[in-house]
Scaffold this motif. Sequence first.
Motif, PDB file in Angstrom:
ATOM      1  N   THR A 106       8.248   9.976  20.603  1.00  0.00           N
ATOM      2  CA  THR A 106       7.632  11.089  19.886  1.00  0.00           C
ATOM      3  C   THR A 106       7.917  10.893  18.407  1.00  0.00           C
ATOM      4  N   THR A 107       7.086  11.492  17.569  1.00  0.00           N
ATOM      5  CA  THR A 107       7.202  11.305  16.122  1.00  0.00           C
ATOM      6  C   THR A 107       7.169  12.639  15.402  1.00  0.00           C
ATOM      7  N   GLU A 108       8.071  12.789  14.448  1.00  0.00           N
ATOM      8  CA  GLU A 108       8.055  13.946  13.545  1.00  0.00           C
ATOM      9  C   GLU A 108       7.744  13.434  12.143  1.00  0.00           C
ATOM     10  N   VAL A 109       6.638  13.888  11.567  1.00  0.00           N
ATOM     11  CA  VAL A 109       6.286  13.499  10.199  1.00  0.00           C
ATOM     12  C   VAL A 109       7.101  14.361   9.245  1.00  0.00           C
ATOM     13  N   VAL A 110       7.989  13.723   8.483  1.00  0.00           N
ATOM     14  CA  VAL A 110       8.879  14.430   7.566  1.00  0.00           C
ATOM     15  C   VAL A 110       8.267  14.537   6.173  1.00  0.00           C
ATOM     16  N   ARG A 111       7.511  13.506   5.784  1.00  0.00           N
ATOM     17  CA  ARG A 111       6.950  13.474   4.429  1.00  0.00           C
ATOM     18  C   ARG A 111       5.646  12.699   4.431  1.00  0.00           C
ATOM     19  N   ASP A 112       4.652  13.183   3.708  1.00  0.00           N
ATOM     20  CA  ASP A 112       3.363  12.517   3.572  1.00  0.00           C
ATOM     21  C   ASP A 112       2.772  12.966   2.239  1.00  0.00           C
ATOM     22  N   GLU A 113       2.979  12.155   1.188  1.00  0.00           N
ATOM     23  CA  GLU A 113       2.498  12.560  -0.121  1.00  0.00           C
ATOM     24  C   GLU A 113       2.255  11.356  -1.025  1.00  0.00           C
ATOM     25  N   ALA A 114       1.524  11.587  -2.095  1.00  0.00           N
ATOM     26  CA  ALA A 114       1.249  10.554  -3.094  1.00  0.00           C
ATOM     27  C   ALA A 114       2.350  10.577  -4.149  1.00  0.00           C
ATOM     28  N   VAL A 115       2.870   9.373  -4.483  1.00  0.00           N
ATOM     29  CA  VAL A 115       3.935   9.253  -5.483  1.00  0.00           C
ATOM     30  C   VAL A 115       3.664   8.011  -6.332  1.00  0.00           C
ATOM     31  N   PRO A 116       4.259   7.931  -7.551  1.00  0.00           N
ATOM     32  CA  PRO A 116       4.159   6.698  -8.348  1.00  0.00           C
ATOM     33  C   PRO A 116       5.005   5.601  -7.693  1.00  0.00           C
ATOM     34  N   ALA A 117       4.508   4.393  -7.674  1.00  0.00           N
ATOM     35  CA  ALA A 117       5.225   3.280  -7.048  1.00  0.00           C
ATOM     36  C   ALA A 117       6.435   2.875  -7.882  1.00  0.00           C
ATOM     37  N   ALA A 118       7.619   2.843  -7.239  1.00  0.00           N
ATOM     38  CA  ALA A 118       8.813   2.313  -7.887  1.00  0.00           C
ATOM     39  C   ALA A 118       8.672   0.796  -7.998  1.00  0.00           C
ATOM     40  N   ALA A 119       9.578   0.170  -8.737  1.00  0.00           N
ATOM     41  CA  ALA A 119       9.454  -1.270  -9.006  1.00  0.00           C
ATOM     42  C   ALA A 119       9.445  -2.095  -7.728  1.00  0.00           C
ATOM     43  N   ASP A 120      10.361  -1.788  -6.775  1.00  0.00           N
ATOM     44  CA  ASP A 120      10.414  -2.595  -5.557  1.00  0.00           C
ATOM     45  C   ASP A 120       9.172  -2.405  -4.697  1.00  0.00           C
ATOM     46  N   VAL A 121       8.652  -1.184  -4.658  1.00  0.00           N
ATOM     47  CA  VAL A 121       7.442  -0.902  -3.878  1.00  0.00           C
ATOM     48  C   VAL A 121       6.245  -1.608  -4.508  1.00  0.00           C
ATOM     49  N   ALA A 122       6.137  -1.529  -5.830  1.00  0.00           N
ATOM     50  CA  ALA A 122       5.025  -2.182  -6.532  1.00  0.00           C
ATOM     51  C   ALA A 122       5.055  -3.689  -6.319  1.00  0.00           C
ATOM     52  N   ALA A 123       6.245  -4.289  -6.391  1.00  0.00           N
ATOM     53  CA  ALA A 123       6.361  -5.734  -6.189  1.00  0.00           C
ATOM     54  C   ALA A 123       5.944  -6.122  -4.777  1.00  0.00           C
ATOM     55  N   ALA A 124       6.349  -5.332  -3.789  1.00  0.00           N
ATOM     56  CA  ALA A 124       6.024  -5.654  -2.406  1.00  0.00           C
ATOM     57  C   ALA A 124       4.528  -5.537  -2.140  1.00  0.00           C
ATOM     58  N   LEU A 125       3.892  -4.524  -2.738  1.00  0.00           N
ATOM     59  CA  LEU A 125       2.464  -4.293  -2.479  1.00  0.00           C
ATOM     60  C   LEU A 125       1.555  -5.027  -3.462  1.00  0.00           C
ATOM     61  N   GLY A 126       2.152  -5.679  -4.467  1.00  0.00           N
ATOM     62  CA  GLY A 126       1.337  -6.427  -5.429  1.00  0.00           C
ATOM     63  C   GLY A 126       0.509  -5.523  -6.323  1.00  0.00           C
ATOM     64  N   ILE A 127       1.092  -4.374  -6.732  1.00  0.00           N
ATOM     65  CA  ILE A 127       0.380  -3.444  -7.598  1.00  0.00           C
ATOM     66  C   ILE A 127       1.230  -3.176  -8.841  1.00  0.00           C
ATOM     67  N   VAL A 128       0.665  -2.457  -9.791  1.00  0.00           N
ATOM     68  CA  VAL A 128       1.362  -2.148 -11.035  1.00  0.00           C
ATOM     69  C   VAL A 128       2.389  -1.050 -10.778  1.00  0.00           C
ATOM     70  N   GLU A 129       3.578  -1.218 -11.353  1.00  0.00           N
ATOM     71  CA  GLU A 129       4.604  -0.178 -11.223  1.00  0.00           C
ATOM     72  C   GLU A 129       4.070   1.143 -11.761  1.00  0.00           C
ATOM     73  N   GLY A 130       4.274   2.206 -11.021  1.00  0.00           N
ATOM     74  CA  GLY A 130       3.776   3.514 -11.418  1.00  0.00           C
ATOM     75  C   GLY A 130       2.426   3.859 -10.824  1.00  0.00           C
ATOM     76  N   ALA A 131       1.743   2.853 -10.250  1.00  0.00           N
ATOM     77  CA  ALA A 131       0.461   3.133  -9.594  1.00  0.00           C
ATOM     78  C   ALA A 131       0.699   4.048  -8.395  1.00  0.00           C
ATOM     79  N   GLU A 132      -0.296   4.811  -8.035  1.00  0.00           N
ATOM     80  CA  GLU A 132      -0.137   5.776  -6.950  1.00  0.00           C
ATOM     81  C   GLU A 132      -0.088   5.088  -5.589  1.00  0.00           C
ATOM     82  N   VAL A 133       0.867   5.490  -4.785  1.00  0.00           N
ATOM     83  CA  VAL A 133       0.963   5.028  -3.397  1.00  0.00           C
ATOM     84  C   VAL A 133       1.211   6.249  -2.507  1.00  0.00           C
ATOM     85  N   THR A 134       0.928   6.097  -1.237  1.00  0.00           N
ATOM     86  CA  THR A 134       1.240   7.139  -0.264  1.00  0.00           C
ATOM     87  C   THR A 134       2.568   6.795   0.397  1.00  0.00           C
TER      88      THR A 134
END
Length: 247
Positions: A106-134
């Motif tokens: 079973t799954t409980e969704v704790v968080r689901d929102e748009a945020v600016p990409a931190a440096a590690d997230v941006a590097a992993a996804l190949g996008i600009v730091e601060g770009a919007e991600v879910t």
Amino acid sequence: MLDSLHFVLDRTSPVPLYYQLAQQLEAAIEHGALAPGNLLGNEIDLSVRLGLSRPTVRQAIQSLVDKGLLVRRRGVGTQVVHSQVRRPLELSSLYDDLEAAGQEPTTEVVRDEAVPAAADVAAALGIVEGAEVTVLERLRRTHGRPVAFLCNYLPAGLLGLDESRLESTGLYRTMRSAGITLHSARQTIGARSATAEEAARLDEKAGAALLTMTRTAYDDTGRAVEYGTHIYRASRYAFDFQLLVRP
């Protein structure tokens, strides 16, 4: 139920008798000879049957209670809860793997929102730091008990997330339904101790062992479509590896 099981205890071995018994009980749970809901029966009866002292039997059972495989219920007795989740290392959804293994996820969704990409997230996804991600945070349970806390980052606009659907299926199945073809991933597995917050969320003691996994998944065009950082209860979860010799 235990009457149908055969235990072999080597009294000449340096391995403690309680540990030998605990290992054989754990194997019986893992292989389905003892299924969730089965009762172990009376400790006194088991000690008489095996020719062991009651403290030895109690110590063996307590070690499996501590692992989360057994639970003591007042008025009921000692009961099998579940086997440890063993997950193969392949590009698949945890939900699908648990469901296929009969673990009743079973799954409980704790968080689901748009945020600016931190440096590690941006590097992993190949996008600009601060770009919007879910960012998507979920607590995954099996047989009603926490087993993993999952945090995933997705490029903005990749797919529409329906929380009710995410509570009834896995993220990768949702991606496939949206026409995204998963092709490969880079994954790192580690271990560390739980923080007080993580321990409370996963029903563990502070400082308990956790398995960690970070993964970046790519579609068939080479685009990064998901970056995940997950933690798992080491007492309830393991990764299975198949190793091949290079020719």
